[in-house]
Design a protein around this motif. Structure first.
Motif, mmCIF file in Angstrom:
data_model
loop_
_atom_site.group_PDB
_atom_site.id
_atom_site.type_symbol
_atom_site.label_atom_id
_atom_site.label_comp_id
_atom_site.label_asym_id
_atom_site.label_seq_id
_atom_site.Cartn_x
_atom_site.Cartn_y
_atom_site.Cartn_z
ATOM 1 N N VAL A 182 -0.696 -7.978 -8.982
ATOM 2 C CA VAL A 182 -0.536 -6.737 -8.219
ATOM 3 C C VAL A 182 -0.581 -7.044 -6.724
ATOM 4 C CG1 VAL A 182 -1.649 -5.373 -10.038
ATOM 5 C CG2 VAL A 182 -3.017 -6.206 -8.118
ATOM 6 N N PRO A 183 -0.088 -6.128 -5.868
ATOM 7 C CA PRO A 183 -0.190 -6.308 -4.420
ATOM 8 C C PRO A 183 -1.646 -6.322 -3.952
ATOM 9 C CG PRO A 183 1.423 -4.613 -4.960
ATOM 10 C CD PRO A 183 0.690 -4.927 -6.222
ATOM 11 N N ALA A 184 -1.859 -6.858 -2.759
ATOM 12 C CA ALA A 184 -3.222 -7.029 -2.233
ATOM 13 C C ALA A 184 -3.973 -5.707 -2.132
ATOM 14 C CB ALA A 184 -3.157 -7.709 -0.868
ATOM 15 N N GLU A 185 -3.267 -4.618 -1.758
ATOM 16 C CA GLU A 185 -3.942 -3.332 -1.589
ATOM 17 C C GLU A 185 -4.529 -2.832 -2.908
ATOM 18 O OE1 GLU A 185 -0.744 -3.747 1.515
ATOM 19 O OE2 GLU A 185 -0.882 -4.048 -0.671
ATOM 20 N N ILE A 186 -3.784 -3.013 -3.992
ATOM 21 C CA ILE A 186 -4.278 -2.584 -5.310
ATOM 22 C C ILE A 186 -5.420 -3.490 -5.759
ATOM 23 C CG2 ILE A 186 -3.667 -2.270 -7.737
ATOM 24 C CD1 ILE A 186 -0.846 -1.549 -6.808
ATOM 25 N N ALA A 187 -5.264 -4.789 -5.510
ATOM 26 C CA ALA A 187 -6.321 -5.737 -5.892
ATOM 27 C C ALA A 187 -7.632 -5.404 -5.193
ATOM 28 C CB ALA A 187 -5.885 -7.165 -5.553
ATOM 29 N N ALA A 188 -7.550 -4.972 -3.923
ATOM 30 C CA ALA A 188 -8.765 -4.642 -3.172
ATOM 31 C C ALA A 188 -9.491 -3.451 -3.806
ATOM 32 C CB ALA A 188 -8.409 -4.336 -1.718
ATOM 33 N N VAL A 189 -8.730 -2.451 -4.251
ATOM 34 C CA VAL A 189 -9.331 -1.284 -4.910
ATOM 35 C C VAL A 189 -10.017 -1.696 -6.208
ATOM 36 C CG1 VAL A 189 -8.823 0.928 -6.023
ATOM 37 C CG2 VAL A 189 -7.706 0.332 -3.863
ATOM 38 N N ILE A 190 -9.330 -2.542 -6.987
ATOM 39 C CA ILE A 190 -9.889 -2.995 -8.274
ATOM 40 C C ILE A 190 -11.131 -3.856 -8.033
ATOM 41 C CG2 ILE A 190 -9.414 -4.398 -10.323
ATOM 42 C CD1 ILE A 190 -6.462 -3.482 -10.052
ATOM 43 N N HIS A 191 -11.067 -4.699 -7.002
ATOM 44 C CA HIS A 191 -12.208 -5.548 -6.646
ATOM 45 C C HIS A 191 -13.445 -4.678 -6.373
ATOM 46 C CE1 HIS A 191 -13.678 -9.400 -4.580
ATOM 47 N NE2 HIS A 191 -14.657 -8.530 -4.406
ATOM 48 N N LYS A 192 -13.285 -3.646 -5.556
ATOM 49 C CA LYS A 192 -14.402 -2.759 -5.215
ATOM 50 C C LYS A 192 -14.931 -2.025 -6.438
ATOM 51 C CE LYS A 192 -13.180 -1.877 -0.376
ATOM 52 N NZ LYS A 192 -12.705 -0.855 0.599
ATOM 53 N N ALA A 193 -14.008 -1.609 -7.318
ATOM 54 C CA ALA A 193 -14.426 -0.892 -8.530
ATOM 55 C C ALA A 193 -15.287 -1.785 -9.423
ATOM 56 C CB ALA A 193 -13.206 -0.393 -9.288
#
Length: 260
Positions: A182-193
């Motif tokens: 996935v793009p970095a922006e989506i990965a960042a959201v998943i990382h935080k979750a």
């Protein structure tokens, strides 16, 4: 008598191919060959429902009754070990041979192996329902789980492990999780979750050494940090199963090459 269609690989692809042949009016013999004892089943639930459900269960795509009704023969718990294209035979691990008119290879993929010494019984991979059962047995509040690989499988296992109370650390060599997915922006959201649910994610960390003494796994990272776990699950990608095809002289190019 026609030998009909033989399908090597009784996973979801092979199983659905057999059923679809009947849907499309194929009337010849259809034989599915699989090395697992189970009916064809879906693999994605293995890292989710099979881990966290009240009672782990296979999500089969068909039943023995349906296979019998549709005249699909399912040979399970044996491997296809060779293809004789000249004689149109599949040779099986139990010493028997099976003739075919048409042969479908639905051999799928296997988990990529971590090319390091020191891996023992507590360093495992997820591919089959039996693998899922073995991993699930370790997922409880007393245990620490290290997951090597921050892709879809690794993160799904991390979520399932936390749901059952285990302490979880994800180790990813790439600069971030889901680098290829996935793009970095989506990965960042998943990382935080994941972090909000108590998962420790170590990205940009390479493994220097692994020591599995049968009681626990010690993972040494290049930065000097050491992770100690009761179980290490390795999810670093998949490789296509092409050995049969290659030995039979078929073109192989990161998978079995096909025409248009």
């Amino acid at each position: 008598m026609h030998a009909g269609m033989v399908i090597i690989g009784a996973g979801e692809c092979g199983g659905r191919a057999a059923l679809t042949l009947r849907d499309l009016g194929y009337e010849g013999p259809v034989t599915l060959i699989g090395d697992e004892p189970h009916l064809p089943y879906e693999r994605p639930p293995l890292s989710k429902e099979a881990m966290t459900g009240a009672a782990p269960a296979i999500k089969s795509i068909t039943s023995d009754a349906v296979l019998a009704e549709r005249s699909i023969r399912h040979i399970h718990s044996v491997r296809a070990v060779a293809i004789d294209r000249a004689e149109r035979l599949v040779r099986l691990s139990d010493g028997s041979s099976l003739p075919y008119d048409k042969l479908l290879l639905a051999t799928g993929s296997l988990p990529g192996k971590l090319p390091m010494p020191g891996l023992g019984e507590r360093c495992v991979y997820l591919r089959t329902f039996n693998d899922a059962l073995a991993i699930r047995a370790h997922l409880n509040p007393k245990n620490r789980v290290a997951i090597i690989g921050g892709g879809f499988i690794g993160l799904e296992l991390a979520a399932s492990s936390r749901k059952l109370g285990a302490t979880v650390t994800v180790i990813e060599a790439q600069p971030r999780i889901l680098m290829r997915g996935v793009p970095a922006e989506i990965a960042a959201v998943i990382h935080k979750a994941h972090e909000a649910e108590g998962v420790t994610i170590l990205a940009g960390q390479s493994i220097e050494a692994i020591a599995d003494d049968g009681k626990e796994v010690r993972i040494s990272l290049t930065g000097g940090q050491q992770i100690v776990a009761d179980l290490a699950v390795i999810g670093i990608g998949a490789v296509p199963v092409t050995g049969l095809a290659a030995e039979a002289g078929l073109a192989v190019d990161n998978g079995i090459a096909v025409d248009a």
